[in-house]
Design a protein around this motif. Structure first.
Motif, PDB file in Angstrom:
ATOM      1  N   PHE A  66       0.829  -1.207   0.000  1.00 38.72           N
ATOM      2  CA  PHE A  66       0.000   0.000   0.000  1.00 38.72           C
ATOM      3  C   PHE A  66       0.860   1.253   0.000  1.00 38.72           C
ATOM      4  O   PHE A  66       0.644   2.176  -0.800  1.00 38.72           O
ATOM      5  CB  PHE A  66      -0.925  -0.007   1.221  1.00 38.72           C
ATOM      6  N   LEU A  67       1.842   1.310   0.892  1.00 37.57           N
ATOM      7  CA  LEU A  67       2.676   2.503   1.001  1.00 37.57           C
ATOM      8  C   LEU A  67       3.489   2.747  -0.273  1.00 37.57           C
ATOM      9  O   LEU A  67       3.578   3.888  -0.759  1.00 37.57           O
ATOM     10  CB  LEU A  67       3.612   2.379   2.206  1.00 37.57           C
ATOM     11  N   ILE A  68       4.075   1.679  -0.822  1.00 40.21           N
ATOM     12  CA  ILE A  68       4.870   1.830  -2.040  1.00 40.21           C
ATOM     13  C   ILE A  68       3.995   2.312  -3.192  1.00 40.21           C
ATOM     14  O   ILE A  68       4.347   3.263  -3.907  1.00 40.21           O
ATOM     15  CB  ILE A  68       5.561   0.502  -2.406  1.00 40.21           C
ATOM     16  N   SER A  69       2.832   1.698  -3.367  1.00 42.10           N
ATOM     17  CA  SER A  69       1.951   2.059  -4.477  1.00 42.10           C
ATOM     18  C   SER A  69       1.403   3.468  -4.303  1.00 42.10           C
ATOM     19  O   SER A  69       1.261   4.223  -5.284  1.00 42.10           O
ATOM     20  CB  SER A  69       0.803   1.058  -4.600  1.00 42.10           C
ATOM     21  N   PHE A  70       1.067   3.843  -3.061  1.00 39.11           N
ATOM     22  CA  PHE A  70       0.536   5.183  -2.809  1.00 39.11           C
ATOM     23  C   PHE A  70       1.556   6.251  -3.206  1.00 39.11           C
ATOM     24  O   PHE A  70       1.229   7.224  -3.887  1.00 39.11           O
ATOM     25  CB  PHE A  70       0.154   5.325  -1.331  1.00 39.11           C
ATOM     26  N   VAL A  71       2.801   6.035  -2.789  1.00 41.43           N
ATOM     27  CA  VAL A  71       3.861   7.000  -3.113  1.00 41.43           C
ATOM     28  C   VAL A  71       4.111   7.036  -4.624  1.00 41.43           C
ATOM     29  O   VAL A  71       4.284   8.112  -5.214  1.00 41.43           O
ATOM     30  CB  VAL A  71       5.155   6.643  -2.350  1.00 41.43           C
ATOM     31  N   LEU A  72       4.120   5.866  -5.269  1.00 39.01           N
ATOM     32  CA  LEU A  72       4.391   5.814  -6.706  1.00 39.01           C
ATOM     33  C   LEU A  72       3.287   6.507  -7.507  1.00 39.01           C
ATOM     34  O   LEU A  72       3.570   7.260  -8.450  1.00 39.01           O
ATOM     35  CB  LEU A  72       4.540   4.362  -7.161  1.00 39.01           C
ATOM     36  N   ILE A  73       2.019   6.261  -7.142  1.00 43.90           N
ATOM     37  CA  ILE A  73       0.921   6.925  -7.862  1.00 43.90           C
ATOM     38  C   ILE A  73       0.997   8.431  -7.656  1.00 43.90           C
ATOM     39  O   ILE A  73       0.780   9.216  -8.596  1.00 43.90           O
ATOM     40  CB  ILE A  73      -0.443   6.374  -7.409  1.00 43.90           C
ATOM     41  N   THR A 115       0.077  -8.261  -4.770  1.00 42.57           N
ATOM     42  CA  THR A 115       1.371  -8.398  -4.092  1.00 42.57           C
ATOM     43  C   THR A 115       1.216  -8.574  -2.588  1.00 42.57           C
ATOM     44  O   THR A 115       2.064  -9.181  -1.939  1.00 42.57           O
ATOM     45  CB  THR A 115       2.259  -7.168  -4.356  1.00 42.57           C
ATOM     46  N   GLY A 116       0.134  -8.030  -2.029  1.00 40.97           N
ATOM     47  CA  GLY A 116      -0.042  -8.107  -0.588  1.00 40.97           C
ATOM     48  C   GLY A 116      -0.760  -9.345  -0.102  1.00 40.97           C
ATOM     49  O   GLY A 116      -0.644  -9.719   1.071  1.00 40.97           O
ATOM     50  N   GLN A 117      -1.535 -10.010  -0.986  1.00 47.65           N
ATOM     51  CA  GLN A 117      -2.382 -11.106  -0.532  1.00 47.65           C
ATOM     52  C   GLN A 117      -2.056 -12.459  -1.156  1.00 47.65           C
ATOM     53  O   GLN A 117      -2.490 -13.496  -0.653  1.00 47.65           O
ATOM     54  CB  GLN A 117      -3.846 -10.764  -0.822  1.00 47.65           C
ATOM     55  N   VAL A 118      -1.318 -12.451  -2.265  1.00 50.64           N
ATOM     56  CA  VAL A 118      -0.990 -13.697  -2.960  1.00 50.64           C
ATOM     57  C   VAL A 118       0.482 -14.016  -2.733  1.00 50.64           C
ATOM     58  O   VAL A 118       1.319 -13.108  -2.671  1.00 50.64           O
ATOM     59  CB  VAL A 118      -1.285 -13.572  -4.477  1.00 50.64           C
ATOM     60  N   ASP A 119       0.796 -15.302  -2.589  1.00 48.75           N
ATOM     61  CA  ASP A 119       2.182 -15.707  -2.378  1.00 48.75           C
ATOM     62  C   ASP A 119       3.095 -15.150  -3.454  1.00 48.75           C
ATOM     63  O   ASP A 119       2.755 -15.150  -4.652  1.00 48.75           O
ATOM     64  CB  ASP A 119       2.288 -17.240  -2.353  1.00 48.75           C
ATOM     65  N   ASP A 120       4.251 -14.700  -3.009  1.00 48.79           N
ATOM     66  CA  ASP A 120       5.214 -14.055  -3.908  1.00 48.79           C
ATOM     67  C   ASP A 120       5.748 -15.039  -4.948  1.00 48.79           C
ATOM     68  O   ASP A 120       6.012 -16.201  -4.648  1.00 48.79           O
ATOM     69  CB  ASP A 120       6.369 -13.514  -3.074  1.00 48.79           C
ATOM     70  N   ASP A 121       5.907 -14.557  -6.195  1.00 51.47           N
ATOM     71  CA  ASP A 121       6.523 -15.353  -7.261  1.00 51.47           C
ATOM     72  C   ASP A 121       7.038 -14.402  -8.334  1.00 51.47           C
ATOM     73  O   ASP A 121       6.664 -13.231  -8.365  1.00 51.47           O
ATOM     74  CB  ASP A 121       5.521 -16.355  -7.852  1.00 51.47           C
ATOM     75  N   PRO A 122       7.916 -14.866  -9.238  1.00 50.33           N
ATOM     76  CA  PRO A 122       8.493 -13.984 -10.251  1.00 50.33           C
ATOM     77  C   PRO A 122       7.451 -13.327 -11.154  1.00 50.33           C
ATOM     78  O   PRO A 122       7.613 -12.162 -11.544  1.00 50.33           O
ATOM     79  CB  PRO A 122       9.408 -14.929 -11.052  1.00 50.33           C
ATOM     80  N   LEU A 123       6.386 -14.051 -11.516  1.00 49.90           N
ATOM     81  CA  LEU A 123       5.367 -13.475 -12.387  1.00 49.90           C
ATOM     82  C   LEU A 123       4.685 -12.294 -11.711  1.00 49.90           C
ATOM     83  O   LEU A 123       4.382 -11.283 -12.350  1.00 49.90           O
ATOM     84  CB  LEU A 123       4.327 -14.533 -12.763  1.00 49.90           C
ATOM     85  N   GLN A 124       4.449 -12.423 -10.411  1.00 47.32           N
ATOM     86  CA  GLN A 124       3.825 -11.327  -9.658  1.00 47.32           C
ATOM     87  C   GLN A 124       4.690 -10.073  -9.734  1.00 47.32           C
ATOM     88  O   GLN A 124       4.194  -8.968  -9.979  1.00 47.32           O
ATOM     89  CB  GLN A 124       3.632 -11.748  -8.209  1.00 47.32           C
ATOM     90  N   LYS A 125       6.000 -10.243  -9.538  1.00 47.13           N
ATOM     91  CA  LYS A 125       6.920  -9.103  -9.611  1.00 47.13           C
ATOM     92  C   LYS A 125       6.936  -8.510 -11.021  1.00 47.13           C
ATOM     93  O   LYS A 125       6.981  -7.287 -11.202  1.00 47.13           O
ATOM     94  CB  LYS A 125       8.329  -9.531  -9.212  1.00 47.13           C
ATOM     95  N   ILE A 127       4.514  -8.532 -13.181  1.00 51.96           N
ATOM     96  CA  ILE A 127       3.270  -7.795 -13.423  1.00 51.96           C
ATOM     97  C   ILE A 127       3.296  -6.450 -12.712  1.00 51.96           C
ATOM     98  O   ILE A 127       2.935  -5.416 -13.292  1.00 51.96           O
ATOM     99  CB  ILE A 127       2.054  -8.633 -12.966  1.00 51.96           C
ATOM    100  N   TYR A 128       3.721  -6.449 -11.453  1.00 49.31           N
ATOM    101  CA  TYR A 128       3.702  -5.205 -10.674  1.00 49.31           C
ATOM    102  C   TYR A 128       4.694  -4.181 -11.227  1.00 49.31           C
ATOM    103  O   TYR A 128       4.323  -3.052 -11.569  1.00 49.31           O
ATOM    104  CB  TYR A 128       4.017  -5.497  -9.206  1.00 49.31           C
ATOM    105  N   ILE A 129       5.959  -4.573 -11.316  1.00 49.74           N
ATOM    106  CA  ILE A 129       6.969  -3.616 -11.783  1.00 49.74           C
ATOM    107  C   ILE A 129       6.797  -3.341 -13.273  1.00 49.74           C
ATOM    108  O   ILE A 129       7.056  -2.238 -13.747  1.00 49.74           O
ATOM    109  CB  ILE A 129       8.386  -4.135 -11.456  1.00 49.74           C
ATOM    110  N   GLY A 130       6.311  -4.343 -14.027  1.00 54.84           N
ATOM    111  CA  GLY A 130       6.006  -4.114 -15.438  1.00 54.84           C
ATOM    112  C   GLY A 130       4.935  -3.047 -15.615  1.00 54.84           C
ATOM    113  O   GLY A 130       4.977  -2.249 -16.565  1.00 54.84           O
ATOM    114  N   SER A 131       3.975  -3.001 -14.688  1.00 50.46           N
ATOM    115  CA  SER A 131       2.937  -1.969 -14.736  1.00 50.46           C
ATOM    116  C   SER A 131       3.546  -0.585 -14.533  1.00 50.46           C
ATOM    117  O   SER A 131       3.130   0.393 -15.179  1.00 50.46           O
ATOM    118  CB  SER A 131       1.880  -2.233 -13.654  1.00 50.46           C
ATOM    119  N   LEU A 132       4.536  -0.491 -13.657  1.00 55.88           N
ATOM    120  CA  LEU A 132       5.216   0.789 -13.426  1.00 55.88           C
ATOM    121  C   LEU A 132       5.991   1.219 -14.668  1.00 55.88           C
ATOM    122  O   LEU A 132       6.022   2.413 -15.016  1.00 55.88           O
ATOM    123  CB  LEU A 132       6.162   0.665 -12.229  1.00 55.88           C
TER     124      LEU A 132
END
Length: 214
Positions: A66-73, A115-125, A127-132
Motif C-alpha cells: 500500500f505505502l509503495i503504491s501510494f507514493v508511486l501513484i 502483491t499483498g495477498q498472494v504468495d510471492d513469485d516472479p510473475l507477480q513481480k 506484473i507489478y513492476i512491469g505496470s510501473l
C-alpha cells in the motif's frame, strides 16, 4: 499573448481543463482504492479478536504494498500534472494516450492487492513492476507527442523543447531503473519489492541519460 499561445488557443481539440480534471479524479479514486484490502483485513481481524499488533504483523506485506503504491501513484500524478500545466488543447491522439496512462493507474490497486495477498513469485513481480514501466513509458509517449505538437501547448517553442528534453531524460531514467529493480527483485527474492529503492538513483542516472540525449 505569444504567437505559439495564440496558435494553440485556436487549434481544434478537446477541452484541456476538463481532461485535467478527469485525470485528477481517476488518480484520486485509484489512490483511495489502494486502502480497501486493508479495510477488509481490519474487519476480518476484528471478527477473529486479533490484537492491533497481530493485525500489523499479519498485514505487513499488504501495508508495504500500500505505502509503495501510494507514493508511486502520487509521483506519477505529479509528473503528469507538471506535463499538462501548459497544455491548452487536447488532440484525439493525446486523449487516447492519456486514457492509456489512466488505465495503468487504475490497474495499480489490483496489482497492489495481488502483491499483498498472494504468495510471492516472479510473475507477480513482473506484473507489478512491469505496470510501473508501462505507466512511465506512456508518460514518455505523451511528452514526445507534445514535443511534436507544440500547438497544443502555451509554452514558447524553445522553452517547450528544453523542458521536454529534460523530462524525457527523467522518464528514460525511470524506465531503466524500474527494469533494474525488476531484475534485482526476481534474482534476489529476499530483497523483493525493496529493490524499488533503486529509484533514489533517478537523479544520477538522469544526468547520464541527459548527456547521451544531447
Amino acid at each position: 499573448m505569444s504567437e505559439d499561445a495564440g496558435t494553440a488557443s485556436a487549434a481544434p481539440g478537446l477541452n484541456a481543463e476538463r481532461t485535467k480534471a478527469f485525470v485528477d479524479a481517476v488518480v484520486a479514486i485509484a489512490m483511495t482504492l489502494l486502502i480497501l484490502p486493508l479495510m477488509d483485513s481490519v474487519n476480518d481481524s476484528a471478527a477473529r479478536n486479533h490484537t492491533t499488533a497481530e493485525w500489523l504483523i499479519a498485514e505487513r506485506d499488504q501495508l508495504q504494498s500500500f505505502l509503495i503504491s501510494f507514493v508511486l501513484i502520487a509521483m506519477f500524478w505529479m509528473l503528469h500534472h507538471r506535463l499538462f500545466v501548459s497544455v491548452v488543447r487536447v488532440s484525439a491522439a493525446l486523449f487516447w494516450i492519456t486514457v492509456g496512462w489512466m488505465l495503468t493507474i487504475v490497474w495499480m490497486p489490483v496489482v497492489t492487492a495481488l502483491t499483498g495477498q498472494v504468495d510471492d513469485d516472479p510473475l507477480q513481480k513482473a506484473i507489478y513492476i512491469g505496470s510501473l514501466i508501462a505507466t512511465t513509458g506512456i508518460l514518455l509517449a505523451t511528452r514526445i507527442h507534445l514535443l511534436r505538437r507544440p500547438e497544443l501547448h502555451s509554452s514558447a517553442r524553445a522553452d517547450l523543447r528544453v523542458g521536454m528534453s529534460i523530462d524525457v531524460s527523467i522518464d528514460v531514467s525511470m524506465i531503466v531503473l524500474f527494469a533494474l529493480a525488476l531484475v534485482i527483485a526476481i534474482a534476489v527474492p529476499a530483497i523483493g519489492y525493496l529493490a524499488l529503492f533503486v529509484m533514489f538513483l533517478t537523479g544520477v542516472v538522469q544526468r547520464g541519460v541527459s548527456r547521451l540525449l544531447r
